[in-house]
Design an enzyme around this catalytic site. Structure first.
Site, PDB file in Angstrom:
ATOM      1  N   VAL A 233      -4.721  -4.541  -3.151  1.00 59.60           N
ATOM      2  CA  VAL A 233      -4.585  -5.154  -1.826  1.00 59.60           C
ATOM      3  C   VAL A 233      -5.321  -6.492  -1.772  1.00 59.60           C
ATOM      4  O   VAL A 233      -4.808  -7.494  -1.259  1.00 59.60           O
ATOM      5  CB  VAL A 233      -5.131  -4.184  -0.744  1.00 59.60           C
ATOM      6  CG1 VAL A 233      -5.160  -4.836   0.618  1.00 59.60           C
ATOM      7  CG2 VAL A 233      -4.305  -2.913  -0.716  1.00 59.60           C
TER       8      VAL A 233
ATOM      9  N   LYS B  52     -12.774  -8.694 -14.712  1.00 64.43           N
ATOM     10  CA  LYS B  52     -11.625  -9.011 -13.855  1.00 64.43           C
ATOM     11  C   LYS B  52     -11.718 -10.456 -13.371  1.00 64.43           C
ATOM     12  O   LYS B  52     -10.721 -11.174 -13.349  1.00 64.43           O
ATOM     13  CB  LYS B  52     -11.619  -8.079 -12.628  1.00 64.43           C
ATOM     14  CG  LYS B  52     -10.875  -6.805 -12.794  1.00 64.43           C
ATOM     15  CD  LYS B  52     -10.652  -6.166 -11.417  1.00 64.43           C
ATOM     16  CE  LYS B  52     -10.145  -4.757 -11.532  1.00 64.43           C
ATOM     17  NZ  LYS B  52     -10.000  -4.097 -10.241  1.00 64.43           N
TER      18      LYS B  52
ATOM     19  N   THR C 289      -7.481   0.874   3.692  1.00 65.82           N
ATOM     20  CA  THR C 289      -7.067   1.976   4.580  1.00 65.82           C
ATOM     21  C   THR C 289      -8.302   2.794   4.915  1.00 65.82           C
ATOM     22  O   THR C 289      -8.912   3.403   4.038  1.00 65.82           O
ATOM     23  CB  THR C 289      -6.027   2.866   3.885  1.00 65.82           C
ATOM     24  OG1 THR C 289      -4.943   2.030   3.517  1.00 65.82           O
ATOM     25  CG2 THR C 289      -5.531   3.952   4.809  1.00 65.82           C
TER      26      THR C 289
ATOM     27  N   ARG D 148       4.327  -2.358  -0.506  1.00 63.77           N
ATOM     28  CA  ARG D 148       4.782  -1.437  -1.550  1.00 63.77           C
ATOM     29  C   ARG D 148       4.389  -2.007  -2.894  1.00 63.77           C
ATOM     30  O   ARG D 148       4.578  -3.211  -3.129  1.00 63.77           O
ATOM     31  CB  ARG D 148       6.311  -1.311  -1.531  1.00 63.77           C
ATOM     32  CG  ARG D 148       6.880  -0.575  -0.371  1.00 63.77           C
ATOM     33  CD  ARG D 148       8.373  -0.818  -0.298  1.00 63.77           C
ATOM     34  NE  ARG D 148       8.668  -2.249  -0.199  1.00 63.77           N
ATOM     35  CZ  ARG D 148       9.863  -2.784  -0.357  1.00 63.77           C
ATOM     36  NH1 ARG D 148      10.888  -2.035  -0.651  1.00 63.77           N
ATOM     37  NH2 ARG D 148      10.060  -4.084  -0.232  1.00 63.77           N
TER      38      ARG D 148
ATOM     39  N   ASN E 242       2.523   6.071   6.923  1.00 64.39           N
ATOM     40  CA  ASN E 242       2.597   6.693   5.600  1.00 64.39           C
ATOM     41  C   ASN E 242       2.852   8.204   5.682  1.00 64.39           C
ATOM     42  O   ASN E 242       3.567   8.767   4.856  1.00 64.39           O
ATOM     43  CB  ASN E 242       1.338   6.397   4.790  1.00 64.39           C
ATOM     44  CG  ASN E 242       1.399   4.992   4.215  1.00 64.39           C
ATOM     45  OD1 ASN E 242       2.461   4.357   4.232  1.00 64.39           O
ATOM     46  ND2 ASN E 242       0.293   4.487   3.723  1.00 64.39           N
TER      47      ASN E 242
ATOM     48  N   PHE F 230      14.111   5.863   2.314  1.00 56.63           N
ATOM     49  CA  PHE F 230      13.226   7.003   2.053  1.00 56.63           C
ATOM     50  C   PHE F 230      13.920   8.358   2.207  1.00 56.63           C
ATOM     51  O   PHE F 230      13.358   9.316   2.702  1.00 56.63           O
ATOM     52  CB  PHE F 230      11.940   6.910   2.905  1.00 56.63           C
ATOM     53  CG  PHE F 230      10.993   5.941   2.276  1.00 56.63           C
ATOM     54  CD1 PHE F 230      11.276   4.584   2.317  1.00 56.63           C
ATOM     55  CD2 PHE F 230       9.884   6.369   1.581  1.00 56.63           C
ATOM     56  CE1 PHE F 230      10.469   3.675   1.679  1.00 56.63           C
ATOM     57  CE2 PHE F 230       9.073   5.464   0.933  1.00 56.63           C
ATOM     58  CZ  PHE F 230       9.362   4.116   0.989  1.00 56.63           C
TER      59      PHE F 230
ATOM     60  N   GLY G  89       4.286  10.029  -5.098  1.00 53.38           N
ATOM     61  CA  GLY G  89       2.940   9.866  -5.666  1.00 53.38           C
ATOM     62  C   GLY G  89       2.394   8.520  -5.223  1.00 53.38           C
ATOM     63  O   GLY G  89       2.780   8.014  -4.167  1.00 53.38           O
TER      64      GLY G  89
ATOM     65  N   CYS H 193      -1.064   5.643  -1.958  1.00 53.51           N
ATOM     66  CA  CYS H 193      -1.107   5.735  -0.490  1.00 53.51           C
ATOM     67  C   CYS H 193      -0.663   7.070   0.084  1.00 53.51           C
ATOM     68  O   CYS H 193      -1.404   7.693   0.834  1.00 53.51           O
ATOM     69  CB  CYS H 193      -0.260   4.623   0.124  1.00 53.51           C
ATOM     70  SG  CYS H 193      -1.060   3.030   0.038  1.00 53.51           S
TER      71      CYS H 193
HETATM   72  C1  UDX Z   1       3.768   3.023   0.062  1.00 54.66           C
HETATM   73  C2  UDX Z   1       4.340   2.431   1.371  1.00 54.66           C
HETATM   74  O1  UDX Z   1       5.750   2.196   1.218  1.00 54.66           O
HETATM   75  C3  UDX Z   1       3.599   1.154   1.750  1.00 54.66           C
HETATM   76  O2  UDX Z   1       4.074   0.692   3.011  1.00 54.66           O
HETATM   77  C4  UDX Z   1       2.098   1.471   1.813  1.00 54.66           C
HETATM   78  O3  UDX Z   1       1.369   0.327   2.149  1.00 54.66           O
HETATM   79  C5  UDX Z   1       1.608   2.045   0.497  1.00 54.66           C
HETATM   80  O4  UDX Z   1       2.390   3.206   0.176  1.00 54.66           O
HETATM   81  P1  UDX Z   1       4.056   2.570  -2.542  1.00 54.66           P
HETATM   82  O5  UDX Z   1       3.098   3.698  -2.740  1.00 54.66           O
HETATM   83  O6  UDX Z   1       3.875   1.342  -3.327  1.00 54.66           O
HETATM   84  O7  UDX Z   1       4.080   2.124  -0.996  1.00 54.66           O
HETATM   85  O8  UDX Z   1       5.494   3.127  -2.916  1.00 54.66           O
HETATM   86  P2  UDX Z   1       6.838   3.518  -2.194  1.00 54.66           P
HETATM   87  O9  UDX Z   1       7.904   2.653  -2.727  1.00 54.66           O
HETATM   88  O10 UDX Z   1       6.699   3.602  -0.742  1.00 54.66           O
HETATM   89  O11 UDX Z   1       7.050   4.990  -2.805  1.00 54.66           O
HETATM   90  C6  UDX Z   1       6.051   6.002  -2.674  1.00 54.66           C
HETATM   91  C7  UDX Z   1       6.446   7.248  -3.386  1.00 54.66           C
HETATM   92  O12 UDX Z   1       7.548   7.877  -2.738  1.00 54.66           O
HETATM   93  C8  UDX Z   1       6.914   7.035  -4.824  1.00 54.66           C
HETATM   94  O13 UDX Z   1       6.413   8.065  -5.632  1.00 54.66           O
HETATM   95  C9  UDX Z   1       8.419   7.104  -4.758  1.00 54.66           C
HETATM   96  O14 UDX Z   1       8.994   7.519  -5.962  1.00 54.66           O
HETATM   97  C10 UDX Z   1       8.587   8.138  -3.658  1.00 54.66           C
HETATM   98  N1  UDX Z   1       9.866   8.010  -2.937  1.00 54.66           N
HETATM   99  C11 UDX Z   1      10.131   6.919  -2.182  1.00 54.66           C
HETATM  100  C12 UDX Z   1      10.780   9.059  -2.986  1.00 54.66           C
HETATM  101  O15 UDX Z   1      10.557  10.072  -3.663  1.00 54.66           O
HETATM  102  N2  UDX Z   1      11.943   8.944  -2.268  1.00 54.66           N
HETATM  103  C13 UDX Z   1      12.237   7.866  -1.509  1.00 54.66           C
HETATM  104  O16 UDX Z   1      13.311   7.843  -0.890  1.00 54.66           O
HETATM  105  C14 UDX Z   1      11.309   6.812  -1.464  1.00 54.66           C
END
Ligand code: UDX
Length: 433
Positions: A11, A35, A121, A154, A208, A249, A257, A260
């Site tokens: 972030v 880093k 967060t 994301r 989330n 989604f 996973g 978040c």
């Molecule tokens: C998420 C939120 O989207 C973001 O707004 C927040 O700030 C941080 O968490 P991220 O963890 O990067 O972002 O991934 P995201 O693309 O949202 O997917 C999260 C998880 O859900 C992944 O494991 C993905 O494989 C799973 N997923 C997502 C599904 O299984 N099905 C879906 O339809 C969408």
């Protein structure tokens, strides 16, 4: 504006670069000297789309720099963003120690009006916690405002989301802070929701937890589809066409996973416990996800009397495609369970990291998808990497010990598997008998 960002993690780095890109002067403060050196030499410390170019551009324009020293940066900034880690504790509560430590440090250096922004967060009530800590540390209340500004980025698309997100949420208590934050975010041209700090803090968890629930919901429907011969993609398509639901989604699989969803669902449950709000729906979403991610293990155990010494290939280790992040990836739980039962594991992921090699030194890592499945008993697809769609099923048929695929992300076609007599299992799109 002059901006200080504390923490060059995911972030912090994205926030620093986005503000630097639009012409602010940003100093990103990070404890880890390795880093800092790497970033100052334009070597990204995380994988993220378009990050390399932007880092180079901002360093060349001198709108960004990285340091491990806090004093200069805090003294010379209008806004200080706290973007340090807030991991989950064993009991689901959020570990605030890094936030605590950062506030104690910056308390020493605030000598003029500065806005402190919680970007990490943090639980509801954290804005108050930070405010009280600053006062306790002797910082005059005229010299600061604390703002809550959660991120919705994301992984993999974080820069895109920063520049083209759906909303910006600002929780504030003073008009002065609101004006500064408005000025800072105006160039992004994204709707800004100004509200009180508690509401802002809750929006992040709500968002989330809602998305996690949506995924667990579609996963339960997918599990039923397999039992009754329905097709989950068609169900999801029809659902998504309803504007009240939206098509996003609704992709079924072996669970969510990442950094978040698992953390924030547990975080919300833990907040709820404090206020006598049991969040039964979110608890169920978590429990469905915990079961969903080990579906491949259950299938393997029912397939073989003894899985000991059988070789299982995992395609994909990261929690989703487009990232090298393995935090809370379903693959980790599958590996652990299979190793416990004595199975041998081959693994291929286009972005395999040193982190997972260190975590599981006893599995075999491959640089090539086809090589990883040679002589193995079963392929389990854990991540939705595009290249897995190209898995050559004739090669699978000819080169695996037994041709068995558990497609945890619905990347392949049941009909194509059937044609070749390959044993195949999907999540809600059917399976071979
Ligand atoms: C998420 C939120 O989207 C973001 O707004 C927040 O700030 C941080 O968490 P991220 O963890 O990067 O972002 O991934 P995201 O693309 O949202 O997917 C999260 C998880 O859900 C992944 O494991 C993905 O494989 C799973 N997923 C997502 C599904 O299984 N099905 C879906 O339809 C969408």
């Amino acid at each position: 504006m002059n901006i200080c960002v504390i923490g060059a993690g995911y972030v912090g780095l994205i926030t620093s670069l986005a503000f630097a890109k639009i012409g602010n002067n940003v100093i990103c403060v990070e404890k880890n000297v390795k880093k800092v050196d790497s970033l100052n030499n334009s070597i990204p410390t995380i994988y993220e789309e378009n990050l390399d170019e932007l880092l180079l551009e901002c360093l060349e324009k001198k709108t960004i720099s990285f340091t491990n020293k806090l004093e200069y940066s805090v003294r010379n900034s209008d806004v200080v963003f706290i973007a340090v880690g807030t991991p989950s504790l064993e009991n689901g509560e959020v570990d605030m120690s890094q936030v605590h430590e950062s506030i104690n440090e910056i308390s020493k250096y605030i000598n003029k009006y500065t806005i402190i922004v919680n970007k990490s967060t943090v639980p509801v009530g954290s804005q108050k916690f930070v405010k009280n800590l600053l006062i306790k540390n002797g910082v005059s209340s005229d010299n600061f405002d604390v703002v809550s500004n959660p991120e919705f980025l994301r992984e993999g698309k974080a820069l895109y989301d920063f520049f083209y997100g759906d909303k910006i949420v600002i929780g504030h208590e003073s008009q002065r802070a609101r004006n500064v934050m408005n000025l800072l975010y105006k160039p992004f041209n994204i709707p800004i929701i100004f509200t009180n700090p508690e509401t802002a803090e809750l929006i992040k968890y709500t968002s989330n937890a809602f998305l996690s629930t949506k995924i667990s919901f579609i996963n339960e429907i997918a599990n039923l589809c397999n039992k009754i011969g329905a097709d989950i993609d068609t169900v999801a398509l029809a659902l998504g066409l309803d504007k009240r639901i939206s098509p996003e989604f609704l992709r079924p699989g072996i669970g969510y996973g990442g950094s978040c969803f698992p953390k924030d669902t547990l975080g919300l449950i833990s907040i709820g416990q404090k206020y006598d709000c049991p969040f039964e729906i979110v608890k169920s979403a978590v429990s469905v996800n915990n079961k969903q991610r080990v579906i491949p293990v259950d299938l393997l155990l029912s397939e073989y009397d003894d899985i000991k010494n059988k070789t299982i290939t995992l395609l994909g280790l990261t929690f989703k495609s487009g990232t090298d992040d393995i935090r809370e990836a379903p693959s980790l739980y599958i590996i652990e369970e299979l190793l416990k039962k004595g199975a041998k594991i081959n693994a291929y992921d286009p972005m395999v990291s040193d982190e997972i090699r260190e975590m599981f030194p006893n599995i075999k890592y491959f640089d090539n998808m086809n090589e990883s499945i040679l002589e193995s008993e079963c392929v389990v697809i854990c991540t939705d990497w595009e290249e897995f769609k190209d898995l050559d099923l004739d090669f699978v048929k000819d080169n695996m010990k037994e041709a068995f695929i558990i497609d945890g992300r619905n990347m392949l076609s049941l009909d194509e598997a059937k044609k070749r007599n390959i044993k195949y299992y999907s999540i809600g799109k059917g399976y071979t008998n």
